[in-house]
Write a protein that holds these residues in place. Sequence first.
Motif, PDB file in Angstrom:
ATOM      1  N   PRO A  34      49.474  40.638  49.946  1.00  0.00           N
ATOM      2  CA  PRO A  34      50.259  39.920  50.968  1.00  0.00           C
ATOM      3  C   PRO A  34      49.453  39.621  52.239  1.00  0.00           C
ATOM      4  CG  PRO A  34      51.540  41.742  50.076  1.00  0.00           C
ATOM      5  CD  PRO A  34      50.137  41.893  49.557  1.00  0.00           C
ATOM      6  N   LEU A  35      48.537  40.506  52.599  1.00  0.00           N
ATOM      7  CA  LEU A  35      47.713  40.271  53.784  1.00  0.00           C
ATOM      8  C   LEU A  35      46.799  39.066  53.577  1.00  0.00           C
ATOM      9  CD1 LEU A  35      46.708  43.962  54.608  1.00  0.00           C
ATOM     10  CD2 LEU A  35      48.467  42.565  55.731  1.00  0.00           C
ATOM     11  N   LEU A  36      46.223  38.962  52.380  1.00  0.00           N
ATOM     12  CA  LEU A  36      45.341  37.841  52.088  1.00  0.00           C
ATOM     13  C   LEU A  36      46.118  36.529  51.983  1.00  0.00           C
ATOM     14  CD1 LEU A  36      42.874  39.484  49.541  1.00  0.00           C
ATOM     15  CD2 LEU A  36      42.575  39.126  52.002  1.00  0.00           C
ATOM     16  N   VAL A  37      47.320  36.592  51.443  1.00  0.00           N
ATOM     17  CA  VAL A  37      48.167  35.395  51.391  1.00  0.00           C
ATOM     18  C   VAL A  37      48.480  34.917  52.809  1.00  0.00           C
ATOM     19  CG1 VAL A  37      50.487  34.550  50.792  1.00  0.00           C
ATOM     20  CG2 VAL A  37      49.143  35.818  49.110  1.00  0.00           C
ATOM     21  N   ASP A  38      48.845  35.861  53.685  1.00  0.00           N
ATOM     22  CA  ASP A  38      49.122  35.488  55.080  1.00  0.00           C
ATOM     23  C   ASP A  38      47.921  34.792  55.704  1.00  0.00           C
ATOM     24  OD1 ASP A  38      51.683  36.569  55.082  1.00  0.00           O
ATOM     25  OD2 ASP A  38      51.089  38.440  56.074  1.00  0.00           O
ATOM     26  N   ALA A  39      46.753  35.401  55.569  1.00  0.00           N
ATOM     27  CA  ALA A  39      45.558  34.887  56.231  1.00  0.00           C
ATOM     28  C   ALA A  39      45.030  33.611  55.592  1.00  0.00           C
ATOM     29  CB  ALA A  39      44.459  35.946  56.221  1.00  0.00           C
ATOM     30  N   LEU A  40      45.045  33.550  54.273  1.00  0.00           N
ATOM     31  CA  LEU A  40      44.384  32.460  53.567  1.00  0.00           C
ATOM     32  C   LEU A  40      45.304  31.273  53.281  1.00  0.00           C
ATOM     33  CD1 LEU A  40      41.849  31.432  52.200  1.00  0.00           C
ATOM     34  CD2 LEU A  40      42.520  32.669  50.152  1.00  0.00           C
ATOM     35  N   LEU A  41      46.462  31.547  52.757  1.00  0.00           N
ATOM     36  CA  LEU A  41      47.326  30.453  52.326  1.00  0.00           C
ATOM     37  C   LEU A  41      48.328  30.013  53.386  1.00  0.00           C
ATOM     38  CD1 LEU A  41      48.041  31.619  48.673  1.00  0.00           C
ATOM     39  CD2 LEU A  41      46.336  29.986  49.488  1.00  0.00           C
ATOM     40  N   LEU A  42      48.846  30.978  54.135  1.00  0.00           N
ATOM     41  CA  LEU A  42      49.889  30.642  55.096  1.00  0.00           C
ATOM     42  C   LEU A  42      49.371  30.448  56.508  1.00  0.00           C
ATOM     43  CD1 LEU A  42      52.642  33.062  53.744  1.00  0.00           C
ATOM     44  CD2 LEU A  42      52.328  30.625  53.248  1.00  0.00           C
ATOM     45  N   ASP A  43      48.108  30.798  56.722  1.00  0.00           N
ATOM     46  CA  ASP A  43      47.470  30.635  58.031  1.00  0.00           C
ATOM     47  C   ASP A  43      48.336  31.218  59.153  1.00  0.00           C
ATOM     48  OD1 ASP A  43      45.366  29.915  59.676  1.00  0.00           O
ATOM     49  OD2 ASP A  43      46.171  27.916  60.060  1.00  0.00           O
ATOM     50  N   ARG A  44      48.775  32.440  58.920  1.00  0.00           N
ATOM     51  CA  ARG A  44      49.577  33.125  59.933  1.00  0.00           C
ATOM     52  C   ARG A  44      49.038  34.535  60.108  1.00  0.00           C
ATOM     53  NH1 ARG A  44      55.147  33.727  56.432  1.00  0.00           N
ATOM     54  NH2 ARG A  44      54.451  35.440  55.114  1.00  0.00           N
ATOM     55  N   PRO A  45      49.398  35.182  61.198  1.00  0.00           N
ATOM     56  CA  PRO A  45      48.913  36.552  61.418  1.00  0.00           C
ATOM     57  C   PRO A  45      49.367  37.469  60.284  1.00  0.00           C
ATOM     58  CG  PRO A  45      50.003  35.701  63.377  1.00  0.00           C
ATOM     59  CD  PRO A  45      50.237  34.706  62.285  1.00  0.00           C
ATOM     60  N   THR A  46      48.520  38.430  59.990  1.00  0.00           N
ATOM     61  CA  THR A  46      48.859  39.376  58.933  1.00  0.00           C
ATOM     62  C   THR A  46      50.022  40.258  59.382  1.00  0.00           C
ATOM     63  OG1 THR A  46      47.189  40.879  59.775  1.00  0.00           O
ATOM     64  CG2 THR A  46      46.550  39.460  57.948  1.00  0.00           C
ATOM     65  N   ALA A  47      50.859  40.603  58.431  1.00  0.00           N
ATOM     66  CA  ALA A  47      52.028  41.434  58.713  1.00  0.00           C
ATOM     67  C   ALA A  47      51.630  42.900  58.538  1.00  0.00           C
ATOM     68  CB  ALA A  47      53.185  41.061  57.794  1.00  0.00           C
ATOM     69  N   ARG A  48      51.053  43.440  59.585  1.00  0.00           N
ATOM     70  CA  ARG A  48      50.553  44.814  59.593  1.00  0.00           C
ATOM     71  C   ARG A  48      51.645  45.815  59.228  1.00  0.00           C
ATOM     72  NH1 ARG A  48      45.982  46.730  62.805  1.00  0.00           N
ATOM     73  NH2 ARG A  48      45.912  44.578  63.472  1.00  0.00           N
ATOM     74  N   ALA A  49      52.818  45.679  59.835  1.00  0.00           N
ATOM     75  CA  ALA A  49      53.916  46.631  59.584  1.00  0.00           C
ATOM     76  C   ALA A  49      54.341  46.573  58.115  1.00  0.00           C
ATOM     77  CB  ALA A  49      55.092  46.348  60.503  1.00  0.00           C
ATOM     78  N   ARG A  50      54.382  45.367  57.550  1.00  0.00           N
ATOM     79  CA  ARG A  50      54.738  45.231  56.130  1.00  0.00           C
ATOM     80  C   ARG A  50      53.695  45.912  55.256  1.00  0.00           C
ATOM     81  NH1 ARG A  50      54.772  39.440  54.702  1.00  0.00           N
ATOM     82  NH2 ARG A  50      52.554  39.799  54.477  1.00  0.00           N
ATOM     83  N   ALA A  51      52.430  45.794  55.617  1.00  0.00           N
ATOM     84  CA  ALA A  51      51.370  46.444  54.840  1.00  0.00           C
ATOM     85  C   ALA A  51      51.475  47.961  54.930  1.00  0.00           C
ATOM     86  CB  ALA A  51      49.999  45.970  55.315  1.00  0.00           C
ATOM     87  N   HIS A  52      51.823  48.470  56.102  1.00  0.00           N
ATOM     88  CA  HIS A  52      52.023  49.924  56.241  1.00  0.00           C
ATOM     89  C   HIS A  52      53.204  50.380  55.387  1.00  0.00           C
ATOM     90  CE1 HIS A  52      48.940  50.989  59.104  1.00  0.00           C
ATOM     91  NE2 HIS A  52      49.253  49.939  59.847  1.00  0.00           N
TER      92      HIS A  52
END
Length: 185
Positions: free
Chosen positions: A155-173
């Motif tokens: 999900p972090l890579l999707v945020d950064a690469l495909l959606l061009d939005r900040p990574t969802a740190r809390a979701r990753a935690h």
Amino acid sequence: MTKTGRPPGPANDTVATVLTAALELLLTEGAAALTAQRLHQATGASRSTIYRHWPTSTDVLAALIDVAPSPRCTPTGDVAQDLHAEVDALCNRLQDKPVAAFLQALAATAGPDPAAADLRRRYVEDLLAPFQAVLHDAGMSRTAADDTVAAIVSPLLVDALLLDRPTARARAHRAVDLHLVEIGP
């Protein structure tokens, strides 16, 4: 006895100049700007030197990856704490423009260039390696570790690469905590 002829590689200062300019071009103009002509214009280094040592934009990207720092967190032995630290480190790296720009450039060039696809795989594997190391040190099987890393990092890579939005740190935690509960102690 001295050898005559060309040295095997460019001088260190030429490498630094060309790669610094390449990074700046990548960040401001994208991967399409990583041509010998454009690097020559930006640095003054001869086109023949650039062509000889970095014949394609993929070669320039590979050289940039080779010199890129790869920060590692200090392991504590607590799997959850170590994974949370790696999440934070990856989120910070993905917010850092060069890492996100590399991912986007590698994705853009990977379609028409099989070497770029291999390079993209190598770069992403380097991003995943710290997570794999934490789970390996914890004694997790390769398959379970791959599944855990995918659940946390994808999900972090999707945020950064495909959606061009900040990574969802809390979701990753939350993904770390949920996945560790699922696989047990």
